[in-house]
Scaffold this motif. Sequence first.
Motif, PDB file in Angstrom:
ATOM      1  N   LEU A 184      -7.066   6.013   1.294  1.00 13.61           N
ATOM      2  CA  LEU A 184      -6.847   4.660   0.786  1.00 13.61           C
ATOM      3  C   LEU A 184      -7.304   3.610   1.781  1.00 13.61           C
ATOM      4  O   LEU A 184      -8.015   2.657   1.427  1.00 13.61           O
TER       5      LEU A 184
ATOM      6  N   ARG B 186       0.781   7.031  -6.598  1.00  5.54           N
ATOM      7  CA  ARG B 186      -0.497   7.690  -6.824  1.00  5.54           C
ATOM      8  C   ARG B 186      -0.499   9.140  -6.339  1.00  5.54           C
ATOM      9  O   ARG B 186      -1.090  10.023  -6.975  1.00  5.54           O
TER      10      ARG B 186
ATOM     11  N   GLN C 283      -4.022  11.328   2.111  1.00  6.35           N
ATOM     12  CA  GLN C 283      -4.082  10.336   1.039  1.00  6.35           C
ATOM     13  C   GLN C 283      -4.089   8.913   1.594  1.00  6.35           C
ATOM     14  O   GLN C 283      -4.787   8.036   1.084  1.00  6.35           O
ATOM     15  N   ALA C 284      -3.305   8.698   2.641  1.00  2.00           N
ATOM     16  CA  ALA C 284      -3.244   7.371   3.253  1.00  2.00           C
ATOM     17  C   ALA C 284      -4.583   6.972   3.858  1.00  2.00           C
ATOM     18  O   ALA C 284      -5.033   5.836   3.721  1.00  2.00           O
TER      19      ALA C 284
ATOM     20  N   LEU D  12       0.714   4.050  -2.954  1.00  2.00           N
ATOM     21  CA  LEU D  12       0.381   5.436  -2.650  1.00  2.00           C
ATOM     22  C   LEU D  12       1.522   6.385  -3.014  1.00  2.00           C
ATOM     23  O   LEU D  12       1.276   7.536  -3.392  1.00  2.00           O
TER      24      LEU D  12
ATOM     25  N   GLU E  74       0.826  -1.209   0.000  1.00  2.00           N
ATOM     26  CA  GLU E  74       0.000   0.000   0.000  1.00  2.00           C
ATOM     27  C   GLU E  74       0.861   1.260   0.000  1.00  2.00           C
ATOM     28  O   GLU E  74       0.518   2.259  -0.639  1.00  2.00           O
TER      29      GLU E  74
END
Length: 226
Positions: A124, A101, A120-121, A98, A94
């Motif tokens: 997700l 991304r 952002q984390a 990320l 992950e």
Amino acid sequence: MTQSNTRLLVHFEFDLEAPPALAGLDVPGLQQALIDALGATVFNGMPTVSTKQLAKADVRVVGHRCRVEAESTAAQRIDPVLMASVAPHLTDDEVQQLCQRAAAKAPASPEALRAYLRRQALALVNGYRLLPCQVRAQTSAEADTVLAAKLNLTNGGVLVNEEHRKTRLKAGQTHVAIMLGEPSIRLTAALSGHTLSGPVIAVDIAALAPHRDLLQALWARQCVSG
């Protein structure tokens, strides 16, 4: 079916100037966008033209396959160590996902970047990722106590088990000990009050980050055994 006795690989590499909407995509998204753009003109045309040209040398094409690889070379690359430090609840896969991304729109300021990556984390993965732990603190009567609980890696929250929800801890404790794992990890949490769900206890994300590898190993082991 005719068996082939020769294999031909023709490899082209294209340097592209793509618009931001494409260059900012992750690898699977970028590859699919370019596949869609190339379309049947390329994927059907290339084998057709090659078949005709090779036939001139008395070579017959009996099968073909294609592979598309693409990467954005313009986008900023996020340091995986930084990403892991602001989001220790993410797995290695992950984190890598990320890093790619989130790169296109990452701010330059270090403080703004950390806040951006944290958002952002959580976009997700924001669900509970719980690990069993023990809370070692003082009760309101100033007696030492140990409470069974679970540490949420996602936000550092500590959820005491149901049998301890009515336990009142001494107010103002800023160094509540959280113990978990084997070998044991000791974390420091703060008590900020009580609710119907029990004491409100949280470990700062910055305090989780140094122990991320072991916490992730515990999480992975729990997922496999669970």
